[in-house]
Structures are given as C-alpha cells and as structure tokens.
Write a protein that holds these residues in place. Sequence first.
Motif, PDB file in Angstrom:
ATOM      1  N   ALA A 150       0.840  -1.203   0.000  1.00  0.00           N
ATOM      2  CA  ALA A 150       0.000   0.000   0.000  1.00  0.00           C
ATOM      3  C   ALA A 150       0.872   1.249   0.000  1.00  0.00           C
ATOM      4  O   ALA A 150       1.849   1.333   0.754  1.00  0.00           O
ATOM      5  N   ASN A 151       0.522   2.224  -0.836  1.00  0.00           N
ATOM      6  CA  ASN A 151       1.239   3.494  -0.855  1.00  0.00           C
ATOM      7  C   ASN A 151       0.316   4.598  -1.343  1.00  0.00           C
ATOM      8  O   ASN A 151      -0.722   4.339  -1.966  1.00  0.00           O
ATOM      9  N   PHE A 163      -6.103   4.731   7.306  1.00  0.00           N
ATOM     10  CA  PHE A 163      -5.599   3.433   6.860  1.00  0.00           C
ATOM     11  C   PHE A 163      -6.315   2.312   7.601  1.00  0.00           C
ATOM     12  O   PHE A 163      -6.632   2.438   8.790  1.00  0.00           O
ATOM     13  N   GLY A 164      -6.584   1.218   6.896  1.00  0.00           N
ATOM     14  CA  GLY A 164      -7.174   0.048   7.540  1.00  0.00           C
ATOM     15  C   GLY A 164      -7.005  -1.195   6.688  1.00  0.00           C
ATOM     16  O   GLY A 164      -7.083  -1.133   5.456  1.00  0.00           O
ATOM     17  N   LEU A 165      -6.747  -2.343   7.358  1.00  0.00           N
ATOM     18  CA  LEU A 165      -6.652  -3.619   6.649  1.00  0.00           C
ATOM     19  C   LEU A 165      -6.910  -4.771   7.617  1.00  0.00           C
ATOM     20  O   LEU A 165      -6.827  -4.632   8.837  1.00  0.00           O
ATOM     21  N   MET A 270     -10.277  -2.993   3.180  1.00  0.00           N
ATOM     22  CA  MET A 270      -9.030  -2.260   3.368  1.00  0.00           C
ATOM     23  C   MET A 270      -9.181  -0.898   2.709  1.00  0.00           C
ATOM     24  O   MET A 270      -9.928  -0.730   1.753  1.00  0.00           O
ATOM     25  N   TYR A 271      -8.479   0.075   3.248  1.00  0.00           N
ATOM     26  CA  TYR A 271      -8.568   1.426   2.684  1.00  0.00           C
ATOM     27  C   TYR A 271      -7.304   2.199   3.010  1.00  0.00           C
ATOM     28  O   TYR A 271      -6.621   1.948   4.002  1.00  0.00           O
ATOM     29  N   LEU A 272      -6.996   3.128   2.145  1.00  0.00           N
ATOM     30  CA  LEU A 272      -5.894   4.064   2.337  1.00  0.00           C
ATOM     31  C   LEU A 272      -6.253   5.325   1.555  1.00  0.00           C
ATOM     32  O   LEU A 272      -6.307   5.311   0.333  1.00  0.00           O
TER      33      LEU A 272
END
Length: 279
Positions: A150-151, A163-165, A270-272
């Motif tokens: 993730a980036n 952020f979450g995963l 998931m999110y970013l």
Amino acid sequence: MNKNLYIIIAILISGVAFSQVGVNTSNPQGVFNIDGGRDNPLTGAGSTYTPAQQRNDLVFLTNGNLGLGVTAPVQKLDIVTGGTSASPIAGFKLDDGTQGEGYFLMSKADGTAYWKEVAVTKPTILGTWGTSVITSDDSSSAPLEIYTGANITLPKGKWVVNFGLNLNITADVPHKSGFWQKAYLSSSSTTREQNGFEIIGSNTTPYMGYATAITKSTNAANSINFLSGSSVVVVTGNSATIYVLLKNSKRQLGATTGNMWEFDPSLNDMYLYAMPVNQ
C-alpha cells in the motif's frame, strides 16, 4: 473697485477650476478623473456614459470612493471590468509571493491581505494497493518491517491519512493470546525512514503510523483482526510517496507453526486515503 472685483472673480473661477481635475476629459466626474480612452462626452453625468466609455476611466470622488471602470463608484474601491459569468474578466491581482492556483484571499488580524491554499480546494487522494499476499517472516535474517503493497502520493501540505486492513493470525498460538501490531509510514518501501514528510503528534522517530492489539479470537487455525487508524501528515517537499510497512512480528507464545500474521488483499475491507487539512 473694478480691479478688486476682477481679482475676486478670478479667484472664484480658479477655485472652481481646481476643484475637479480631468485628464483627457474636460468633463471630470469627480475630484480626479482620468479618461484613458479620450471618449467621454463633453457634457452630462458620468452615470449616463455608455459602459464602454466608463471602462477606461479612473474616478476619485469627494467621499473618498475610487472607481476603476466606473464613473460613480459606490465603495471605497469599486472595480467594474464588464465581465459576465459566461465570460469573466479579471479586475484584481495581488502578486505578493503567496499566490497560487486555487488559493483563497485571506486576512491577517490587522486586515493585511494575502493568498492561502485551503482544504476545500484540494481533493481527497486515494492510495493504491498491491495484489500479493504478505506474511510475517520468522527467519532471523528477516527485515524488521515488511511492505504491505500500500502506498499513497501526496502534494505539499497537511493531510489526515486514514488506513485500515485485515490481518489474519495464522500461527498456532493459544485462544485469547495476542500481540501489539504496529504499522509505519515510510518514504521507502524497503526500510523504515521519513524523508519529505513528518507525522504530527508522535513522540518517536521514525514515527509510528498506526498500532493495535491483535488477538487470537478462536482456537481455529485462522483468526481475522483489523488494524486501522488515522495520522496527521505534513508533506514538506513538493510531493511525497508514502509507503505503509508492517512490523515483522515473529512467532511467540510457544507457537511452532504458521506465520504470526498474514495480509491477503483479496479479503477486501481495506482502505488508504488522505483528506486535506488547513495549515
């Protein structure tokens, strides 16, 4: 007697003549009036001038109002360019070094004006994710952190990075046992470092991005947990690409098989993303 009368008349005429000054016009509409186009009528009020005749005028009235492009200004500074919503024409420019695309005109406490970029002019930026399954590595030569895939790339400014995963405990640790899992924001995808940005409110360097307790909620082989959080990030350069690394937690509590954690992008959830914040 006649001589004195002539002098008085001359003084009165002189006073009237100098009460209004016109440049390129013999019919000044204020204390001072410049007709840039030399197209004003010789008589009549300026309010009856055509729009084209007024647009090249500068008028200063006795009440202190200054008009640019209008012969009857109603404010201390009244600018009329003739632009419309369909075809706007700029009438003001402040080039003081603080200007920038999409900036707002702001005021200091003393009324001094300056330009400033505000959050509403910036869009929310989404991060990107890899597709590979990422797992902890229990070998003694493993790195301290592992790149999640993730980036996110952010321009200069202040941002809240969310952020979450999902993390799956796959090690055979006992039910209800767990560990403290950390995630880091780094300017490198291979090592933990911070160049071009900083995290506000953390007391360690390099700063930690996120952390949570990961617990084995079942005796089954797999146990899903969720790691999430928000960090306030200030990008100090023109832009910065920020990578999310996970602490390479090793097997513990007597576990002999399985990785301590596993991240599978196919699990979704998931999110970013980053939201702009006013400086």
